[in-house]
Design a protein around this motif. Structure first.
Motif: not given
Lengths: 341, 440
Positions: B210, B262-266, B406-408, B410-411, B414, B418, B420, B433
């Motif tokens: 991310n 999946p682990a790489a997403s964080t 604000a981590q726009i 990466p959020a 992420q 995942s 979502k 944002e």
């Protein structure tokens, strides 16, 4: 009544004799020495009256500098548009309730940060106090070497800094090679090929809960143990003779005696668990990259401090303080009856 | 009891309080007094008995100690003044700057990350050096992208010192074993990844994280951009079809083609490098300054890693963020001319060249950069090509610092990774944002 009397003697040097019991003492002494004039009596009175305040002054100054002044500043800040530029130049624009409006209308606050914080804090407090109490009871039963060993183990958990502790849990639950992730996969709870535990809200907070409870229960255990050691042996013996089993003895003898201790550990745990920041921020995605797992601490950091919006940050701090005050007051009220307070 | 619980927050709160007290204390004083340079930017300054305080970021050059001993000797010889260099870790540097800006305890000169320069300039903490650079005949010699990043409201507040750019670092031995060549288009990237996966299912062909910078190359590679300047205001452009195409492709590498885990997403960029250094990944997007530290972490990889520029969609190069550092002179500098002579010494000539060689970064002047690109080092040349031909910049405005805070991005990544939200939904939210912060 007595306060009013003191005040009247202080402002009226001519009539100390008419004062109440508090004001009556110094004139009696002055009559004994027999040399004081009315004015000097008044001086003496004034000093006596101010003495407690004089003695308290250093404490007040320290409190004022360390507590009151910062609090006033934070409240002032919360009404200003205050960023890095204002920090350097020193002038800030008053924006009224803008900061509060922005905080209170943020979708993330109501849908994510607040629910996460409340549920997480509630679960953590219950588990911390529950486990802490059970461990205290165990410790109270033990003696000698075993007790020292267990105490040392508990102290170790307590002594680990939050940052170190958090990284240990992260490694244990590492999405690819973590030991506990492996265990969970072995029992069929997760599939690492498709899931990253840290991106799932429930798992994320389950891991954070483990971390926080593991770090928080020793304090409760040690404090409750101290309380347990003060429970009179006679009470326990009497209850035992009356036929009360261990469970009954705990709830009807120990618990009432320890009520103040429980009050303290619960309030402290609540405050700590409400403010949890490090343990969440350091977890993968906890720094704001995963919006689902923001709590009040990380949300306020990301939306205010991370963006140099100190006015907004101050508004959040003010609201959080009010919230914690409310929680504490309500809790204390329900725990103790009016007269006990 | 719990001394460290929430200590970061407590620290921040304490910081806030300190700021406010200090701000109140300085409030109304003449913080406007301009730090003035002397007339001649090229003159040799003599300042016996004075000390110049300098902050340098830690870890850029693994061997910075001896380097600065040399610099100090040369500096003292030229000016007679002492040099006091303090090393500051990148991670806490921003906080330390903000702290010292608030307390008026900034150093005379400091290395400032290129994305921070406009922020500190906007706050009034840095000195405009346009006149000095022109006076010394240095305008036009620095790398364009770095000058752009150091410019705020037509003044140059950060003098380009060194630069870095990201490309793809890969395992030459793994590529060889699977019989593949470095890809030159997106299609080839997928093919190469798939072949690698078949050859060794345990290895992650291309971890998709991310982190913002590796991702942005794919937005730029599809012809999209983060934001565009319209008059005075920036407007986010992540809702463009090009940005969607790049985002879709990048996230599909994980979701569709299964080239990630999946682990790489964080993972942040450091975690990407760790995975690569441990031998878990075959390709990662990584900086020109990283191969050295990867080999240091795992000496077994010596001679087994290479680099190639990030491919564009249908060939060519995908632009990559041109990052690096400026040297800035702070308003609090007692002797601005002395400060300037240090900046000049560090950013040009011998020391700039030596710093680049030792740190794996590229010097901030065009001439030195061309010289390096022409030397054919397999771990350097691809990055130099990328930097020369496809360096990209982010919006130069203090507001972009807020967007990063604000981590726009990466959020957004992420939640797409995942599953979502879809790429389109994620981009739409991120775009909104950003526009809220840009105020457009």
């Amino acid at each position: 009544m007595s306060k009013a009397a003191v005040r009247s003697t202080g402002t009226d040097p001519s009539g100390p004799e008419q004062s109440g019991p508090d004001g009556g003492d110094p004139p009696r002494r002055s009559r004994r020495t027999g040399i004081r004039t009315g004015a000097r009596q008044a001086d003496h009175l004034a000093i006596t009256r101010r003495r407690p305040w004089l003695l308290l002054t250093p404490a007040f100054i320290v409190l004022g500098v360390l507590l009151l002044w910062p609090m006033i500043r934070v409240v002032t800040l919360s009404f200003q548009d205050f960023g890095l530029r204002e920090l350097v130049r020193g002038d800030a624009e008053l924006v009224g309730l803008d900061n509060f409006t922005r905080v209170l209308t943020d979708r993330l606050l109501w849908q994510v940060a607040l629910p996460n914080t409340l549920v997480f804090a509630a679960v953590c407090v219950v588990l911390t106090v529950g486990i802490g109490t059970l461990v205290a009871l165990l410790l109270n039963q033990m003696t000698g070497v075993w007790r020292s060993l267990l105490l040392t183990a508990i102290m170790a958990a307590w002594a680990i800094p939050a940052v170190t502790g958090t990284y240990v849990w992260i490694y244990l639950f590492d999405a690819r090679s973590g030991f506990l992730t492996g265990v969970l996969e072995y029992v069929g709870l997760v599939d690492t090929a498709t899931t990253n535990l840290f991106t799932e809200r429930l798992w994320f907070f389950a891991i954070a809960t483990l971390n926080v409870v593991h770090h928080g229960f020793p304090f409760v255990a040690v404090t409750v143990l101290a309380g347990l050691m003060t429970v009179p042996k006679e009470l326990m013996e009497a209850a035992e003779i009356d036929g009360a089993g261990p469970v009954k003895r705990f709830f009807f003898v120990t618990a009432p005696v320890l009520k103040p201790v429980f009050a303290v550990v619960t309030i402290l745990s609540t405050i700590w668990d409400f403010k949890v920041f490090t343990q969440i921020y350091l977890m993968p995605g906890g720094d704001g990259a995963n919006r689902e797992v923001l709590n009040l601490g990380t949300w306020s950091y990301v939306s205010a401090m991370g963006q140099n919006q100190y006015g907004l940050g101050a508004a959040i701090a003010v609201l959080l303080t009010l919230l914690l005050l409310a929680v504490t007051v309500v809790y204390l009220r329900t725990l103790f009856k009016e007269e006990e307070l | 009891m719990h001394p460290t619980r929430g200590s970061r927050r407590a620290g921040t709160a304490a910081l806030l309080v300190c700021f406010s007290v200090v701000a109140a204390a300085c409030g109304g004083e003449d913080s406007e007094d301009d730090t003035a340079f002397g007339e001649d930017a090229d003159a040799t300054v003599r300042a016996e008995g004075e000390t110049l305080d300098v902050w340098i970021m830690e870890g850029t050059n693994p061997d910075a100690g001896p380097f600065f001993e040399d610099v100090e000797a040369a500096f003292t010889e030229e000016t007679g003044a002492e040099l006091n260099v303090q090393f500051v870790p990148w991670g806490s540097a921003h906080d330390q700057f903000v702290n010292s800006i608030a307390g008026g305890t900034t150093p005379d000169v400091a290395e400032v990350g290129t994305t921070w320069t406009s922020e500190f300039a906007d706050a009034g903490a840095l000195v405009d050096m346009t006149g000095q650079v022109e006076g010394a005949g240095l305008d036009g010699t620095y790398v364009e992208g770095l000058v752009e990043a150091g410019t705020y409201e037509e003044g140059l507040y950060g003098v380009p010192w060194y630069a870095g750019v990201r490309s793809i670092v890969y395992r030459t031995d793994v590529f060889e074993a699977a019989g593949v060549e470095p890809p030159t288009t997106w299609e080839e990237l997928v093919e190469v990844g798939t072949t690698l996966k078949e050859h060794d299912p345990e290895m992650i062909p291309f971890p998709v994280s991310n982190a913002a910078f590796p991702y942005l190359s794919f937005v730029w590679g599809a012809g999209g951009d983060v934001a565009e300047l319209d008059g005075e205001t920036w407007t986010a452009t992540l809702d463009s079809p090009e940005a969607l195409e790049g985002t879709q492709f990048y996230t599909d590498l994980a979701l569709e083609h299964d080239l990630s885990t999946p682990a790489a997403s964080t993972w942040d960029e450091a975690a990407l490098r760790d995975a690569f250094a441990q031998g878990d990944a075959a390709m990662i997007v990584s900086g020109s300054w990283t191969p050295g530290s990867i080999i240091e972490a795992n000496p077994d990889l010596e001679g087994k890693i290479g680099a190639f520029p990030i491919p564009g969609k249908d060939g060519g190069l995908a632009p990559s963020f041109l990052g690096g550092s400026h040297l800035g002179v702070f308003e609090t500098a007692e002797n601005p001319d002395l400060a300037w002579s240090f900046v000049r010494m560090m950013s040009t000539g011998e020391f700039a060249e030596q710093w680049g060689e030792e740190s794996g970064f590229f010097p901030g002047t065009g001439e030195l950069l061309e010289q390096i690109a022409s030397e054919d080092d397999p771990l350097v040349a691809p990055f130099a090509t990328q930097m020369n031909e496809a360096g990209a910049s982010l919006p130069v405005t203090p507001l972009y610092g807020q967007i990063e805070g604000a981590q726009i991005i990466p959020a957004m990544l992420q939640s797409i990774l995942s599953e979502k939200v879809t790429a389109e939904e994620g981009l739409g939210q991120a775009n909104d944002e950003m526009n809220e912060i840009f105020g457009s």
